[in-house]
Design a protein around this motif. Structure first.
Motif, short mmCIF file in Angstrom:
data_model
loop_
_atom_site.label_atom_id
_atom_site.label_comp_id
_atom_site.label_asym_id
_atom_site.label_seq_id
_atom_site.Cartn_x
_atom_site.Cartn_y
_atom_site.Cartn_z
N ASP A 176 -4.85 5.02 13.78
CA ASP A 176 -4.73 6.48 13.81
C ASP A 176 -6.08 7.14 14.11
OD1 ASP A 176 -1.87 6.56 12.81
OD2 ASP A 176 -2.84 5.53 11.16
N GLY A 177 -6.89 6.47 14.93
CA GLY A 177 -8.18 7.01 15.33
C GLY A 177 -9.25 6.95 14.27
N VAL A 178 -8.99 6.21 13.17
CA VAL A 178 -9.90 6.16 12.03
C VAL A 178 -10.25 4.70 11.74
CG1 VAL A 178 -10.19 6.72 9.59
CG2 VAL A 178 -8.89 8.26 11.08
N PRO A 179 -11.51 4.40 11.47
CA PRO A 179 -11.88 3.02 11.17
C PRO A 179 -11.50 2.62 9.76
CG PRO A 179 -13.79 4.44 10.96
CD PRO A 179 -12.68 5.31 11.48
N ASP A 180 -11.37 1.32 9.55
CA ASP A 180 -11.31 0.76 8.20
C ASP A 180 -12.75 0.61 7.77
OD1 ASP A 180 -11.27 -0.80 5.93
OD2 ASP A 180 -9.82 -2.25 6.69
N VAL A 181 -13.22 1.50 6.92
CA VAL A 181 -14.64 1.56 6.57
C VAL A 181 -15.11 0.26 5.93
CG1 VAL A 181 -16.36 2.82 5.20
CG2 VAL A 181 -14.52 4.07 6.34
N ASN A 256 -6.05 6.23 7.73
CA ASN A 256 -5.88 4.94 8.38
C ASN A 256 -4.69 4.25 7.73
OD1 ASN A 256 -6.09 2.01 8.80
ND2 ASN A 256 -8.07 2.44 9.73
N SER A 257 -3.59 4.11 8.48
CA SER A 257 -2.34 3.60 7.89
C SER A 257 -2.48 2.16 7.40
CB SER A 257 -1.20 3.71 8.91
OG SER A 257 -1.51 3.02 10.10
N LEU A 258 -3.31 1.36 8.07
CA LEU A 258 -3.51 -0.03 7.62
C LEU A 258 -4.22 -0.06 6.27
CD1 LEU A 258 -4.68 -1.66 10.99
CD2 LEU A 258 -2.40 -1.74 9.96
N VAL A 259 -5.21 0.80 6.12
CA VAL A 259 -5.95 0.88 4.86
C VAL A 259 -5.06 1.44 3.76
CG1 VAL A 259 -7.93 1.90 3.69
CG2 VAL A 259 -8.15 1.11 6.05
N SER A 260 -4.30 2.48 4.08
CA SER A 260 -3.39 3.08 3.11
C SER A 260 -2.38 2.06 2.59
CB SER A 260 -2.65 4.26 3.74
OG SER A 260 -1.74 4.83 2.84
N ALA A 261 -1.84 1.25 3.50
CA ALA A 261 -0.87 0.22 3.10
C ALA A 261 -1.53 -0.82 2.21
CB ALA A 261 -0.27 -0.43 4.33
N HIS A 262 -2.77 -1.17 2.54
CA HIS A 262 -3.50 -2.15 1.73
C HIS A 262 -3.70 -1.65 0.31
CE1 HIS A 262 -6.53 -5.02 0.44
NE2 HIS A 262 -7.36 -4.02 0.19
N PHE A 263 -4.14 -0.39 0.16
CA PHE A 263 -4.34 0.16 -1.18
C PHE A 263 -3.02 0.27 -1.93
CE2 PHE A 263 -8.49 1.92 0.37
CZ PHE A 263 -9.28 1.28 -0.58
N SER A 264 -1.96 0.63 -1.25
CA SER A 264 -0.65 0.73 -1.90
C SER A 264 -0.21 -0.63 -2.44
CB SER A 264 0.39 1.27 -0.92
OG SER A 264 0.09 2.60 -0.55
N ASP A 265 -0.52 -1.70 -1.70
CA ASP A 265 -0.17 -3.05 -2.15
C ASP A 265 -0.95 -3.45 -3.39
OD1 ASP A 265 1.63 -3.32 -0.09
OD2 ASP A 265 0.27 -4.44 1.22
N LEU A 266 -2.11 -2.84 -3.59
CA LEU A 266 -2.95 -3.18 -4.74
C LEU A 266 -2.47 -2.53 -6.04
CD1 LEU A 266 -6.57 -2.81 -3.28
CD2 LEU A 266 -5.38 -4.95 -3.80
N THR A 267 -1.71 -1.48 -5.93
CA THR A 267 -1.38 -0.69 -7.11
C THR A 267 -0.11 -1.20 -7.80
OG1 THR A 267 -0.09 0.88 -5.80
CG2 THR A 267 -2.43 1.35 -6.10
N PHE A 268 -0.03 -0.90 -9.10
CA PHE A 268 1.16 -1.20 -9.88
C PHE A 268 1.98 0.07 -10.05
CE2 PHE A 268 -1.93 -4.45 -11.08
CZ PHE A 268 -1.16 -5.61 -10.98
#
Length: 448
Positions: A176-181, A256-268
């Protein structure tokens, strides 16, 4: 605004380091350095290869400049060929490549030690090019490295890459035009007194402060890393430091949708996923990046110690899951526990002689419940002197109201039930009673 003050400090660092002549009304400049270590290709005519890359898909993306003695208003590159890097720009050591090499083989690491030539790439552009300028610089560096058959060095994060891994981590991670920092920075974690210190390197490439967390346990290192990555991603995506030195974190708002999905996977399920986190200016230490530093402030969270407050923040933001097993001890469990205790002297020697960075030890011990029973919980060892083990509680107590995750506790060595020795290669040993406990679990009514 606080953000203006920080950017001003950063700009002063950039101008000092690169010799940029800043005009009074000029915007903030982002500047950093890459390098390509060369084996044989491009060592005599690197200018031709540079021009070849810039005449292709990257045409008109950069202006080549002889130096940074003027303030750039568009993206610029300053490229030099260093033919004596062993003296003035030495490649990373083989030991460093083991830790910070990306895709390099042992043969690559050995070959690098003999390389004596590198193309030094200085990049600079105004803040409005923060994403487009970086992506163009990444593509330019990749294409030049491929043409020249070289290894890519990032001076800010102190990492070295093969061109393929550079592409996979640094370019393909954009969404989405945004880097995975997190792929453009690195978190260095090292032991600092009894606990650990974590600090990012590389945020200067986004004109943002680097982030520090002090005095956390190895058990919390992954969660602390996730917190730091969420902070840096949020800052780069536009969350500004408020006047009270706070930033609003919200996993659901990550662009960044890839980063957002990663963080969502980390949460309970019980994760709050958003909160305000405050910071303080951090005191730099030897080896820290030449950048403004922000330290996470945990003082606003519940707990008697810093570690309890850290666990409170992490648990609220990412959620937590714990469960209690009701077990009647039997001959098999007791025998496995006794074997574990017999290994404690050797484990103690390892701890006292100094564990390798990333290694840590948990011991399981009993804690008295309100009804006079025992609740067996894991403790990360912090000190081990005589027969006393000092550590941090790793479980959320169910029936011991005066304790919480991160509480500092003292365990009698003779009452240790089991241990887990976590190694820095991702493996572990111990917890021989664990499978037996799962096998013999009973209902709460049967256990009491």
């Amino acid at each position: 605004m606080m953000r203006f003050k920080i950017i001003l400090l950063l700009c002063l660092l950039f101008h000092s380091a690169l010799g940029l002549a800043k005009e009074a009304d000029s915007p903030a400049i982002i500047a950093y350095q890459y390098a390509i270590y060369l084996d044989s290709h491009c060592t005599t005519n690197s200018d031709k290869e540079v021009q070849g890359v810039l005449s292709g898909a990257l045409k008109n993306k950069f202006t080549l400049v002889e130096s940074f003695d003027t303030y750039p208003v568009t993206p610029v590159l300053n490229i030099k060929l260093n033919k004596n890097v062993q003296k003035s720009y030495a490649p990373p050591s083989a030991e460093s490549i083991k830790l910070f090499g990306k895709g390099l083989s042992q043969n690559d690491a050995t070959k690098l030690q003999a390389i004596n030539t590198a193309i030094i790439i200085n990049v600079a552009y105004p803040e409005k090019y923060i994403f487009s300028g970086m992506l163009d610089a990444l593509n330019f560096t990749e294409q030049l490295a491929i043409k020249c058959n070289g290894f890519i060095w990032d001076e800010e994060t102190r990492e070295i890459f093969t061109p393929q891994i550079w592409h996979d981590l640094r370019i393909s991670s954009w969404s989405d035009g945004v880097p995975d920092v997190s792929e453009h920075t690195i978190i260095h974690v090292y032991k600092n007194t009894e606990y650990n210190r974590g600090i990012t390197l590389g945020m200067v490439k986004f004109l943002k402060p680097d982030v520090v967390v002090n005095d956390f346990s190895w058990s919390d290192s992954k969660s602390v890393g996730s917190l730091i990555n969420l902070v840096t991603q949020s800052m780069v995506e536009g969350e500004e430091l408020a006047d009270d030195w706070s930033i609003e974190l919200n996993i659901k708002k990550i662009k960044n949708s890839l980063v957002s999905a990663h963080f969502s996977d980390l949460t309970f399920e019980n994760a709050q996923q958003s909160m305000k986190v405050r910071f303080n200016p951090a005191k730099p230490e030897e080896g820290d990046p030449n950048n403004f530093l922000l330290e996470v402030d945990f003082s606003g969270f519940q707990g008697d110690s810093l570690q309890e407050k850290q666990d409170a923040l992490l648990s609220e933001l990412f959620g937590w899951k714990d469960q209690i097993s009701y077990v009647k001890h039997n001959q098999n469990i007791d025998a496995a526990s006794e074997l574990a205790r017999q290994k404690l002297p050797n484990l103690k020697d390892k701890f006292l002689n100094g564990l390798v960075a990333g290694e840590y030890i948990h011991v399981k011990a009993p804690f008295k419940t309100m009804d006079g029973g025992n609740e067996w919980m894991w403790v990360e060892v912090v000190k081990w002197g005589g027969i006393e083990i000092e550590g941090l509680l790793q479980n959320m107590p169910f029936n011991v109201p005066n304790l919480k995750t991160g509480s500092k506790v003292i365990v009698d060595e003779s009452k240790v039930f089991d241990y887990i020795y976590y190694k820095n290669n991702g493996t572990s040993e111990g917890n021989t009673t664990g499978k037996l406990i799962q096998q013999y679990q009973v209902s709460q009514q049967e256990a009491y």
